[in-house]
Design a protein around this motif. Sequence first.
Motif, PDB file in Angstrom:
ATOM      1  N   HIS A 147       0.827  -1.202   0.000  1.00 18.09           N
ATOM      2  CA  HIS A 147       0.000   0.000   0.000  1.00 18.09           C
ATOM      3  C   HIS A 147       0.868   1.260   0.000  1.00 18.09           C
ATOM      4  N   LYS A 148       1.846   1.316   0.890  1.00 19.11           N
ATOM      5  CA  LYS A 148       2.729   2.486   0.966  1.00 19.11           C
ATOM      6  C   LYS A 148       3.533   2.660  -0.321  1.00 19.11           C
ATOM      7  N   GLN A 149       3.986   1.535  -0.871  1.00 16.83           N
ATOM      8  CA  GLN A 149       4.787   1.612  -2.088  1.00 16.83           C
ATOM      9  C   GLN A 149       3.938   2.104  -3.256  1.00 16.83           C
ATOM     10  N   GLU A 150       2.709   1.656  -3.327  1.00 17.78           N
ATOM     11  CA  GLU A 150       1.827   2.075  -4.417  1.00 17.78           C
ATOM     12  C   GLU A 150       1.521   3.569  -4.327  1.00 17.78           C
ATOM     13  N   THR A 151       1.265   4.043  -3.096  1.00 19.68           N
ATOM     14  CA  THR A 151       0.984   5.469  -2.898  1.00 19.68           C
ATOM     15  C   THR A 151       2.201   6.310  -3.274  1.00 19.68           C
ATOM     16  N   PHE A 152       3.371   5.891  -2.801  1.00 16.05           N
ATOM     17  CA  PHE A 152       4.599   6.625  -3.118  1.00 16.05           C
ATOM     18  C   PHE A 152       4.863   6.601  -4.621  1.00 16.05           C
TER      19      PHE A 152
ATOM     20  N   LYS B 248       9.940  16.850  -0.551  1.00 16.60           N
ATOM     21  CA  LYS B 248       9.998  15.759   0.430  1.00 16.60           C
ATOM     22  C   LYS B 248       8.624  15.493   1.035  1.00 16.60           C
ATOM     23  N   ASN B 249       7.912  16.557   1.389  1.00 15.01           N
ATOM     24  CA  ASN B 249       6.584  16.399   1.987  1.00 15.01           C
ATOM     25  C   ASN B 249       5.589  15.837   0.980  1.00 15.01           C
ATOM     26  N   TRP B 250       5.733  16.254  -0.276  1.00 16.16           N
ATOM     27  CA  TRP B 250       4.825  15.756  -1.311  1.00 16.16           C
ATOM     28  C   TRP B 250       5.044  14.265  -1.551  1.00 16.16           C
ATOM     29  N   LEU B 251       6.301  13.875  -1.699  1.00 15.72           N
ATOM     30  CA  LEU B 251       6.589  12.467  -1.956  1.00 15.72           C
ATOM     31  C   LEU B 251       6.323  11.608  -0.723  1.00 15.72           C
ATOM     32  N   ASN B 252       6.646  12.172   0.460  1.00 20.67           N
ATOM     33  CA  ASN B 252       6.404  11.466   1.723  1.00 20.67           C
ATOM     34  C   ASN B 252       6.917  10.021   1.656  1.00 20.67           C
ATOM     35  N   LYS B 253       8.213   9.901   1.405  1.00 22.31           N
ATOM     36  CA  LYS B 253       8.807   8.572   1.253  1.00 22.31           C
ATOM     37  C   LYS B 253       8.698   7.785   2.558  1.00 22.31           C
ATOM     38  N   PRO B 254       8.124   6.609   2.531  1.00 20.07           N
ATOM     39  CA  PRO B 254       7.953   5.812   3.760  1.00 20.07           C
ATOM     40  C   PRO B 254       9.258   5.123   4.150  1.00 20.07           C
ATOM     41  N   GLU B 255       9.266   4.570   5.349  1.00 22.52           N
ATOM     42  CA  GLU B 255      10.407   3.760   5.762  1.00 22.52           C
ATOM     43  C   GLU B 255      10.470   2.515   4.882  1.00 22.52           C
ATOM     44  N   THR B 256      11.685   2.115   4.589  1.00 21.75           N
ATOM     45  CA  THR B 256      11.855   1.015   3.621  1.00 21.75           C
ATOM     46  C   THR B 256      12.740  -0.093   4.168  1.00 21.75           C
ATOM     47  N   ASN B 257      12.681  -1.220   3.478  1.00 25.06           N
ATOM     48  CA  ASN B 257      13.564  -2.346   3.740  1.00 25.06           C
ATOM     49  C   ASN B 257      14.395  -2.611   2.492  1.00 25.06           C
ATOM     50  N   LEU B 258      15.370  -3.513   2.634  1.00 29.53           N
ATOM     51  CA  LEU B 258      16.242  -3.843   1.510  1.00 29.53           C
ATOM     52  C   LEU B 258      16.104  -5.320   1.162  1.00 29.53           C
ATOM     53  N   SER B 259      16.176  -5.610  -0.121  1.00 28.47           N
ATOM     54  CA  SER B 259      16.051  -7.002  -0.586  1.00 28.47           C
ATOM     55  C   SER B 259      17.406  -7.690  -0.460  1.00 28.47           C
ATOM     56  N   LEU B 260      17.760  -8.073   0.748  1.00 30.07           N
ATOM     57  CA  LEU B 260      19.078  -8.659   1.004  1.00 30.07           C
ATOM     58  C   LEU B 260      19.097 -10.177   0.855  1.00 30.07           C
ATOM     59  N   HIS B 261      17.930 -10.807   0.915  1.00 23.91           N
ATOM     60  CA  HIS B 261      17.877 -12.266   0.841  1.00 23.91           C
ATOM     61  C   HIS B 261      17.760 -12.713  -0.613  1.00 23.91           C
TER      62      HIS B 261
END
Length: 872
Positions: free
Chosen positions: A458-463, A521-534
């Motif tokens: 959901h967050k990724q789609e919004t961003f 920055k406020n417009w994009l409102n980038k959420p906290e993210t994870n990394l594809s390390l596996h």
Amino acid sequence: MNVTAVLTEETIKNKKIEIEEHAVHDLVLSASRVIAPLSPISNFAARNPWTGLEKQSFEQVAHLFKTNRGVDIYPSASILRSAKKRGEIDESFLQVGLQKWLDSQTFHLPRETAERFCQEALKLDTIPSSLLLSPELNKLGNEIMDLDITRIENYSSKPISAKLKNQDGERIINELDYHVIKWCKLYLDDSQTGWSMPNRDKGFYHAWHRLIQHDPLLNKNQRKILKRLPQEAHTALLEVLSALDISRSEIQTYLEGHLLSLPGWAGMMLWRSQQSSHEYTLLTEYLAIRISMEWVLVKPYLPLSNQQFEKKGSIKTLLASWIHWGNLSIEEWYLMSSFEQLEYLSFANHFDENLRRKLWLEAWEQTYTERLKEKITTKQHVVENKKSVLAQLAFCIDVRSEPFRRQLEKEGPFETMGVAGFFGLPIAISELGSHHVHASMPVIQKPKHQVKEFTDNHKQETFQQRKQVENSLSYTFKMMKHNVLTSLLLPEISGPWLSMRMLARSFIPRIADNFIRKLRKNWLNKPETNLSLHYDHDIDSEIPVGFSKKEKVEYVRQALQLMGLTKDIAPLVAICGHGSQSINNPYASALDCGACGGAAGGFNARVLATLCNLQEVREVLSLEGINIPKETVFVAAEHNTTVDELHWIYVPELSKSAQEAFDHIKAILPKVTRQANEERLAKLPNLNLKLKNPSAEAHRFAEDWSEIRPEWGLARNASFIVGQRELTQDCDLEGRSFLHNYDWRQDESGQLLTNIIAGPGTVSQMINLQYYASTVAPHYYGSGNKATQTVTANLGVMQGNASDLLSGLPWQSVMLSDIEAFHDPLRLLIVIQAPEKYVERLLKNDFAFREKVQNGWLRLASVDSNGNWKNW
């Protein structure tokens, strides 16, 4: 039977064509040694412009460029005089170098006469024009033209078009360059023009061959000749070379001459040919087009006469040098035998301007070496107990990290380390909301893993939607600007808003830039993210996404060993990448991390810190003897080199002791930033050294869109020091040294040292020679004044609309003013802290490195644990 014969004949014919194509491609590949690949300026990465010529000595390459291109790659007399005036050259080293050269020569002149001539010539003055133009010298020059001077003549193999002039007195090669630049821009530009080049997808040569028949800048006969050229580039290239009467043995040299005529555009073609199998013949196609165009332009002047080989000018200059520096009179010259005259001319030819500058450069380099030696071997270093260290911070080896590290260490019980800023991770990265994947590692290597940034759906789609809106607005504006009809309407729509933005950025740059950045920055409102390390074998990716468990352990182990962090690990370890900040700067990526291929290193820092915190990794390392304490937490930050601030980008939950260390660092960072700003800003020109708020001034440089010099970057880099931090701790290295941690006691096999020299050492040398070349030959290897540059086709910069694609650094990156250089063009000095046997083993096993040292592309010294220094 006839069918079989036909098939056999056709097969033989095809095989012959295939062999011929490979032969031409191999010749082109060999010729490409004289240029360096040039990537687009958006990911500018330092390149050694002579990387393909390192099998020859630096002196030989200097002679090659002086003879064939008139390009000096030794520092100019003005740069050398300025260095001498600043006290950076100890002239005793110059005298030692001169005596050594004289001892190595065989000449039939009195030693006293030869030495007196050399001493006067080394004063770096020029021969007066009144002497060169004097009737007496001209008469004498005519009389001795019949001397056998084959020993002192150097004929260059320039393109034929460089030797001929048209009816207007202009060299034909200038007209040729104009045509070639036009076609290169049309082919390479796939983002700026409203219409793309027809048939572009079929290759450069095919597209050009279809369009050249309609070029209005050529006459009817020229278009007709070019229309009849073969359909294949390699066949056309061989045909026009034959028409120009270039023999097979001369083809490679001739191709080199043409590649050196426009090394920027040719370098871009070479880079493109290396990136895609679809364009692997692009450089061959470029040369086929260029030399075909040359043929039709010079055809009316063929065959050539020998009038272009002028001996008279060179003999006059040699004779004038003896009159001016050797105190030789014309009367004394007439009293000499022809043998003696030839000896005098031959000696002056050998002790030419290149050799004189070489001796001065070596004296300058030796002076720097001796002063660095004094700094790091005479100081008594106090080694603190690492167990008392509150935090350890790993920075990139970049020279800009050194002053910041030094200021940080003054303010608390902190230990800093140096390691290449990609932290040994061969990755390509994809940030959240971006479909673009770019390598974040040195350009000399290829990525083996892809790491993506992600969050919940959901967050990724919004961003992603917000990012798409931003990209759509930018794309629409660009398309309107380049469309014939909408471009007429665009100023009416965008004018008021862009005018307000321009005024705000011009008069209140800090406020305006902060406002725009916060708004975005406020417009994009980038959420906290994870990394594809596996590990995940993504079918849409050419390389694996993430890492296997074995690979995670391997990369963490390697990084810790390179940092010398295998024991006595502090409660908090910060992995610090670096980037820069500037506005309206085509060269922004040149100020980012060279180890990350011209990108910021924060992403790599976050990946490594996250891997180091994985329990599965720590458990395996513990079995190998690398024990990371339970309370130790790895965090990631990014050092903004323009404003000398540390921005935290990954801070997981901290243990109590790690939290204390983190709070301590945050508390002292403002002071560290201010002190680093003061030191750095003092080196920038036209600044009041008593700034009330240096941090505010640093931000002004970063945020003012009219600022042509936001920071000095890696200017004045001169050495690469491989050793423990204690070797250089508390030494003011003036931001001139790449610092890489290394403990020879933990490297019994020597493999760590080999990896450091092959990786970070090579990148440091590339950076060093990029700055060197842009300083000594700015007209050829630099990119001129930023204020007059034209960004071209989103590829690079030009001066005007018909110049070479400029491959090097701008004037403002290396020059203090119009007449004084800021960067000292010294070849990189590598200093290794290890016993001599380690260095001997390295030189024995690493042929490429040994070749660079022997041929003068870099200098090498070592210092052992007792402080004994050796120059190799």
